[in-house]
Design a protein around this motif. Structure first.
Motif, PDB file in Angstrom:
ATOM      1  N   THR A 180      38.746 114.500  36.036  1.00  0.00           N
ATOM      2  CA  THR A 180      39.859 114.018  35.468  1.00  0.00           C
ATOM      3  C   THR A 180      41.125 113.982  36.495  1.00  0.00           C
ATOM      4  OG1 THR A 180      40.304 115.970  34.979  1.00  0.00           O
ATOM      5  CG2 THR A 180      39.495 114.267  33.443  1.00  0.00           C
ATOM      6  N   VAL A 181      42.454 113.310  36.694  1.00  0.00           N
ATOM      7  CA  VAL A 181      43.092 113.706  38.074  1.00  0.00           C
ATOM      8  C   VAL A 181      43.407 114.658  37.259  1.00  0.00           C
ATOM      9  CG1 VAL A 181      45.529 112.958  38.036  1.00  0.00           C
ATOM     10  CG2 VAL A 181      43.820 110.927  37.580  1.00  0.00           C
ATOM     11  N   ALA A 182      43.608 115.596  37.161  1.00  0.00           N
ATOM     12  CA  ALA A 182      43.740 117.445  37.091  1.00  0.00           C
ATOM     13  C   ALA A 182      42.992 118.129  37.701  1.00  0.00           C
ATOM     14  CB  ALA A 182      44.680 117.736  35.937  1.00  0.00           C
ATOM     15  N   GLY A 183      41.673 117.730  37.495  1.00  0.00           N
ATOM     16  CA  GLY A 183      40.188 118.466  38.082  1.00  0.00           C
ATOM     17  C   GLY A 183      40.356 118.376  39.092  1.00  0.00           C
ATOM     18  N   PHE A 184      40.765 116.613  40.032  1.00  0.00           N
ATOM     19  CA  PHE A 184      40.680 115.903  40.838  1.00  0.00           C
ATOM     20  C   PHE A 184      41.539 116.722  41.771  1.00  0.00           C
ATOM     21  CE2 PHE A 184      42.652 113.296  44.532  1.00  0.00           C
ATOM     22  CZ  PHE A 184      41.886 113.300  45.570  1.00  0.00           C
ATOM     23  N   GLU A 185      42.938 116.944  41.549  1.00  0.00           N
ATOM     24  CA  GLU A 185      44.218 117.844  42.400  1.00  0.00           C
ATOM     25  C   GLU A 185      43.237 118.910  42.291  1.00  0.00           C
ATOM     26  OE1 GLU A 185      47.557 116.590  39.492  1.00  0.00           O
ATOM     27  OE2 GLU A 185      47.857 114.252  40.445  1.00  0.00           O
ATOM     28  N   LEU A 186      43.310 119.494  41.303  1.00  0.00           N
ATOM     29  CA  LEU A 186      42.805 121.376  41.283  1.00  0.00           C
ATOM     30  C   LEU A 186      41.900 121.234  42.182  1.00  0.00           C
ATOM     31  CD1 LEU A 186      43.648 123.827  40.611  1.00  0.00           C
ATOM     32  CD2 LEU A 186      41.724 123.520  38.208  1.00  0.00           C
ATOM     33  N   LEU A 187      40.655 120.498  42.754  1.00  0.00           N
ATOM     34  CA  LEU A 187      39.769 120.192  43.293  1.00  0.00           C
ATOM     35  C   LEU A 187      39.688 120.360  44.790  1.00  0.00           C
ATOM     36  CD1 LEU A 187      36.034 121.048  43.437  1.00  0.00           C
ATOM     37  CD2 LEU A 187      36.908 119.011  42.744  1.00  0.00           C
ATOM     38  N   ASP A 188      40.914 119.343  45.022  1.00  0.00           N
ATOM     39  CA  ASP A 188      41.634 118.811  46.611  1.00  0.00           C
ATOM     40  C   ASP A 188      41.992 120.531  46.979  1.00  0.00           C
ATOM     41  OD1 ASP A 188      41.970 116.863  48.235  1.00  0.00           O
ATOM     42  OD2 ASP A 188      44.036 116.570  47.408  1.00  0.00           O
ATOM     43  N   LEU A 189      42.821 121.029  45.807  1.00  0.00           N
ATOM     44  CA  LEU A 189      44.186 121.871  46.125  1.00  0.00           C
ATOM     45  C   LEU A 189      42.828 123.415  46.758  1.00  0.00           C
ATOM     46  CD1 LEU A 189      46.204 123.582  46.718  1.00  0.00           C
ATOM     47  CD2 LEU A 189      45.903 124.289  44.077  1.00  0.00           C
ATOM     48  N   LEU A 190      42.247 123.278  46.141  1.00  0.00           N
ATOM     49  CA  LEU A 190      40.873 124.445  46.396  1.00  0.00           C
ATOM     50  C   LEU A 190      40.164 124.469  47.497  1.00  0.00           C
ATOM     51  CD1 LEU A 190      39.805 124.787  42.600  1.00  0.00           C
ATOM     52  CD2 LEU A 190      41.467 126.325  44.291  1.00  0.00           C
ATOM     53  N   PRO A 203      40.460 127.577  49.512  1.00  0.00           N
ATOM     54  CA  PRO A 203      39.829 127.908  48.341  1.00  0.00           C
ATOM     55  C   PRO A 203      40.128 129.549  48.895  1.00  0.00           C
ATOM     56  CG  PRO A 203      39.036 127.689  50.881  1.00  0.00           C
ATOM     57  CD  PRO A 203      40.704 126.826  51.085  1.00  0.00           C
ATOM     58  N   GLY A 204      40.075 129.754  47.328  1.00  0.00           N
ATOM     59  CA  GLY A 204      39.620 131.709  47.266  1.00  0.00           C
ATOM     60  C   GLY A 204      41.675 132.082  46.889  1.00  0.00           C
ATOM     61  N   ILE A 205      42.484 131.128  46.221  1.00  0.00           N
ATOM     62  CA  ILE A 205      43.912 131.047  45.451  1.00  0.00           C
ATOM     63  C   ILE A 205      42.751 131.804  44.228  1.00  0.00           C
ATOM     64  CG2 ILE A 205      45.326 130.044  47.022  1.00  0.00           C
ATOM     65  CD1 ILE A 205      44.689 127.685  45.234  1.00  0.00           C
ATOM     66  N   SER A 206      44.265 132.096  43.303  1.00  0.00           N
ATOM     67  CA  SER A 206      44.179 132.783  42.028  1.00  0.00           C
ATOM     68  C   SER A 206      44.112 130.990  41.119  1.00  0.00           C
ATOM     69  CB  SER A 206      44.818 133.825  41.609  1.00  0.00           C
ATOM     70  OG  SER A 206      46.692 133.322  41.691  1.00  0.00           O
ATOM     71  N   ALA A 207      44.294 130.938  40.125  1.00  0.00           N
ATOM     72  CA  ALA A 207      44.678 130.483  39.375  1.00  0.00           C
ATOM     73  C   ALA A 207      46.146 130.438  38.752  1.00  0.00           C
ATOM     74  CB  ALA A 207      43.829 130.369  37.253  1.00  0.00           C
ATOM     75  N   VAL A 208      46.502 131.132  38.942  1.00  0.00           N
ATOM     76  CA  VAL A 208      48.042 130.870  38.777  1.00  0.00           C
ATOM     77  C   VAL A 208      48.850 130.279  40.218  1.00  0.00           C
ATOM     78  CG1 VAL A 208      50.325 132.788  38.617  1.00  0.00           C
ATOM     79  CG2 VAL A 208      47.832 133.602  37.445  1.00  0.00           C
ATOM     80  N   TRP A 209      47.812 131.204  41.491  1.00  0.00           N
ATOM     81  CA  TRP A 209      48.514 130.244  42.158  1.00  0.00           C
ATOM     82  C   TRP A 209      49.181 128.605  42.100  1.00  0.00           C
ATOM     83  CZ3 TRP A 209      52.152 131.580  46.446  1.00  0.00           C
ATOM     84  CH2 TRP A 209      51.898 131.140  46.835  1.00  0.00           C
ATOM     85  N   ALA A 210      47.437 128.680  41.757  1.00  0.00           N
ATOM     86  CA  ALA A 210      46.843 126.978  41.889  1.00  0.00           C
ATOM     87  C   ALA A 210      47.685 126.242  40.813  1.00  0.00           C
ATOM     88  CB  ALA A 210      45.545 127.051  41.469  1.00  0.00           C
ATOM     89  N   ALA A 211      48.516 126.601  39.960  1.00  0.00           N
ATOM     90  CA  ALA A 211      49.077 126.575  38.469  1.00  0.00           C
ATOM     91  C   ALA A 211      50.559 125.357  39.347  1.00  0.00           C
ATOM     92  CB  ALA A 211      49.390 126.937  37.372  1.00  0.00           C
ATOM     93  N   ALA A 212      50.630 127.823  39.900  1.00  0.00           N
ATOM     94  CA  ALA A 212      52.530 126.800  40.449  1.00  0.00           C
ATOM     95  C   ALA A 212      52.639 125.800  41.776  1.00  0.00           C
ATOM     96  CB  ALA A 212      52.998 128.221  41.238  1.00  0.00           C
ATOM     97  N   ARG A 213      51.136 125.285  42.592  1.00  0.00           N
ATOM     98  CA  ARG A 213      51.190 124.893  43.383  1.00  0.00           C
ATOM     99  C   ARG A 213      51.421 123.365  43.226  1.00  0.00           C
ATOM    100  NH1 ARG A 213      48.547 126.464  48.459  1.00  0.00           N
ATOM    101  NH2 ARG A 213      48.777 123.728  49.149  1.00  0.00           N
ATOM    102  N   ILE A 214      50.080 122.492  41.793  1.00  0.00           N
ATOM    103  CA  ILE A 214      50.197 121.329  41.173  1.00  0.00           C
ATOM    104  C   ILE A 214      51.926 121.477  40.355  1.00  0.00           C
ATOM    105  CG2 ILE A 214      48.215 121.366  42.125  1.00  0.00           C
ATOM    106  CD1 ILE A 214      47.529 121.159  39.501  1.00  0.00           C
ATOM    107  N   GLY A 215      51.726 122.293  39.686  1.00  0.00           N
ATOM    108  CA  GLY A 215      53.065 122.345  39.021  1.00  0.00           C
ATOM    109  C   GLY A 215      52.958 121.525  37.525  1.00  0.00           C
ATOM    110  N   VAL A 216      51.844 122.816  37.204  1.00  0.00           N
ATOM    111  CA  VAL A 216      51.427 122.669  35.414  1.00  0.00           C
ATOM    112  C   VAL A 216      51.135 124.104  35.349  1.00  0.00           C
ATOM    113  CG1 VAL A 216      50.197 120.828  35.895  1.00  0.00           C
ATOM    114  CG2 VAL A 216      48.928 122.406  36.703  1.00  0.00           C
ATOM    115  N   THR A 217      51.028 124.571  33.731  1.00  0.00           N
ATOM    116  CA  THR A 217      51.030 125.493  33.364  1.00  0.00           C
ATOM    117  C   THR A 217      49.772 126.361  33.966  1.00  0.00           C
ATOM    118  OG1 THR A 217      49.620 124.761  31.323  1.00  0.00           O
ATOM    119  CG2 THR A 217      52.467 125.375  31.472  1.00  0.00           C
ATOM    120  N   ALA A 218      49.739 127.444  33.575  1.00  0.00           N
ATOM    121  CA  ALA A 218      48.633 128.575  34.177  1.00  0.00           C
ATOM    122  C   ALA A 218      47.370 128.145  32.709  1.00  0.00           C
ATOM    123  CB  ALA A 218      48.586 130.031  34.113  1.00  0.00           C
TER     124      ALA A 218
END
Length: 160
Positions: free
Chosen positions: A32-42, A46-61
């Motif tokens: 999905t677009v969200a899956g791509f954005e998250l995989l690209d960010l990771l 690499p090694g960031i938390s889900a909370v940090w990733a959520a804040a970085r891409i601007g969505v909820t945890a």
């Protein structure tokens, strides 16, 4: 300015068109677009938390957790289990995740190229500048709070 035809309406319409094109381009890669954005960010952090990733891409945890679950089920990411209480698990792309991401980046780049194909290079640069100005009007307060909490007290005064 308000009503039909205002700038934000045009931006929202463009966003929907780009999202639809990206969804279509990513579907063969089972992303999905969200899956791509998250995989690209990771892949870039690499090694960031889900909370940090959520804040970085601007969505909820919660949304991030759902996407991470799907990426994990597909074998595209791993989540390290930590023994320290209160410490989020580190998330990293798997080798399969990197492979899928490389292919997905190509098709997303093609969507980007379609968007800018009729523009001259100077116009693309000006658009990037103007979009940056527009984004600055809407700061990511959640990300700023996380960044502030992530800075150790001993290095709070240090400069990067």
């Amino acid at each position: 300015m308000s009503g039909i035809g205002n700038t934000t309406t045009h931006i929202q319409t463009l966003r929907r068109a780009i999202d639809a094109a990206e969804r279509q381009a990513l579907a063969p890669h089972r992303l999905t677009v969200a899956g791509f954005e998250l995989l690209d960010l990771l892949s870039r952090d690499p090694g960031i938390s889900a909370v940090w990733a959520a804040a970085r891409i601007g969505v909820t945890a919660q949304s991030t957790g759902t996407v991470l679950f799907r990426l994990s089920e597909a074998g595209l990411v791993t989540r390290e289990i930590t023994n320290r209480v209160g410490r989020p698990a580190a998330i990293r792309p798997t080798p399969a995740g990197h492979k899928v991401l490389l292919a997905a980046r190509e098709v997303v780049d093609e969507v980007d190229d379609r968007f800018t194909a009729a523009m001259r290079p100077g116009e693309v640069g000006e658009l990037d500048r103007l979009l940056g100005v527009g984004l600055a009007a809407f700061p990511n307060e959640r990300l700023d709070r996380i960044r502030a909490g992530a800075v150790p007290a001993t290095s709070a005064g240090a400069t990067a």
